[in-house]
Design a protein around this motif. Sequence first.
Motif, short mmCIF file in Angstrom:
data_model
loop_
_atom_site.label_atom_id
_atom_site.label_comp_id
_atom_site.label_asym_id
_atom_site.label_seq_id
_atom_site.Cartn_x
_atom_site.Cartn_y
_atom_site.Cartn_z
N ALA A 52 0.94 -1.14 -0.10
CA ALA A 52 0.04 0.19 -0.03
C ALA A 52 0.73 1.38 0.09
O ALA A 52 2.02 1.16 -0.24
CB ALA A 52 -1.12 0.27 1.23
N LYS A 53 0.28 2.25 0.13
CA LYS A 53 0.98 3.46 -0.17
C LYS A 53 2.24 3.82 1.03
O LYS A 53 3.44 4.06 0.77
CB LYS A 53 0.42 4.96 -0.02
N ARG A 109 -10.42 17.49 12.99
CA ARG A 109 -11.45 16.64 12.87
C ARG A 109 -11.10 16.16 11.39
O ARG A 109 -10.87 16.88 10.37
CB ARG A 109 -12.73 17.40 12.86
N TYR A 124 -11.12 13.28 8.26
CA TYR A 124 -11.72 12.05 7.53
C TYR A 124 -10.83 10.87 7.59
O TYR A 124 -9.50 10.94 7.10
CB TYR A 124 -12.07 12.45 6.32
N ARG A 125 -11.47 9.67 7.85
CA ARG A 125 -10.81 8.35 7.74
C ARG A 125 -11.76 7.33 6.92
O ARG A 125 -12.51 7.00 7.17
CB ARG A 125 -10.63 7.87 9.03
N PHE A 126 -10.98 7.13 5.76
CA PHE A 126 -12.09 6.19 4.65
C PHE A 126 -12.24 4.75 5.40
O PHE A 126 -13.26 4.13 5.09
CB PHE A 126 -11.13 6.18 3.28
N LEU A 135 -2.02 15.85 -0.05
CA LEU A 135 -3.34 16.44 -0.79
C LEU A 135 -4.48 15.54 -0.43
O LEU A 135 -5.52 16.24 -0.74
CB LEU A 135 -2.94 16.15 -2.38
N ASP A 136 -4.73 14.40 -0.13
CA ASP A 136 -5.70 13.72 0.21
C ASP A 136 -6.32 13.93 1.56
O ASP A 136 -7.05 13.37 1.94
CB ASP A 136 -5.76 12.12 -0.16
N GLU A 137 -5.41 14.93 2.46
CA GLU A 137 -6.04 15.04 3.81
C GLU A 137 -7.14 15.81 3.81
O GLU A 137 -7.33 16.83 3.19
CB GLU A 137 -4.97 15.53 4.52
N ASP A 138 -8.29 15.54 4.66
CA ASP A 138 -9.43 16.32 4.78
C ASP A 138 -9.56 16.50 6.13
O ASP A 138 -10.03 15.81 7.02
CB ASP A 138 -10.62 15.29 4.22
#
Lengths: 187, 187
Positions: free
Chosen positions: B21-22, B65, B67-69, B144-147
């Motif tokens: 994985a990454k 706060r 996001y966790r997919f 970039l993918d952090e929310d």
Amino acid sequence: MGNEKFIKKSIIKKRISELQAKKFSFQINKIVLPNGHEGEYGSIIHPGAALAVPITNEGKVIILRQYRFAVSRYLLEFPAGTLEIGETPLNSIKREIQEETGYKAKIWDNLGILVPAPGYADEEIHLFLARELSELENIPKGDLDEDIEVLILSPLELDNLIASGEEILDAKTETALFRAKQILESK
Amino acid sequence: MGNEKFIKKSIIKKRISELQAKKFSFQINKIVLPNGHEGEYGSIIHPGAALAVPITNEGKVIILRQYRFAVSRYLLEFPAGTLEIGETPLNSIKREIQEETGYKAKIWDNLGILVPAPGYADEEIHLFLARELSELENIPKGDLDEDIEVLILSPLELDNLIASGEEILDAKTETALFRAKQILESK
């Protein structure tokens, strides 16, 4: 658990690969996150688990010294186990506590849910306080590969063990211990 | 960390399969446990991570706060990140805290190590208390993918949020909060 406005499913566009382990699977999926970012992400798909903080009638804590191959060491952990198909968390831990400690409990209190590794696992662990313990005459057999020693410690002995740095607890055990103390000390 | 007598490597007899994985890999290996039991076990091989409990000069806590997919939801988490190659835990979290919160810290205290998921991951998370914060003029770019949303809360506001059950913390955040409180309240 938690306000529903904080729940948001990602969109799985494609399964890239999957491996099946004994109690869970690992998947890499092409996913679209809620913020629109698209990428390939790996994570463990886990059935969930349940844990008990067992307190004896003398106020002692039952804790296990258990081998964990993934971290190449023995850890101190409360009895816990993976949920089996169709099993509720409470029924699961009622089974596990007997297999792992040789005790059963009469009074069960809910200590909430714990998310151990949200970066790469969907596992939720259900925590319980287990009281009014009694020793079993016949201990049911658990998993053959478990390497477990049962310790019965006073809260002070456990605190001293932790403070000494000699032994290591895992995150679920440390969190459950803190939550149990909050309940026990407020009474 | 911990007494060496509790460290015991399992013997890896054969790599069955591996997925990359990454930021980590997942392996299934044929393993011989210290008690002689042999089986196929899957686990995540992780480079480790570091986390900060950031306390402002006004005694407020900075928490994200995020996001966790994997768990399909937003969680409250302290700033943290995966160690990059050749990076010490302290240097890693000094980078992450700036990217994720827009603050840097002058005083760093060690809060020990945490094992989040020893059943299926070798990850160790290094916990730190971060104080004497100052806001950055230019915030460095993170993943970039952090929310992520940055919250600055008084300890009472954070306690109330947790007690309300509205928001969920992960295990590393709950453990780090407890350890930070022990240090802050003992002074």
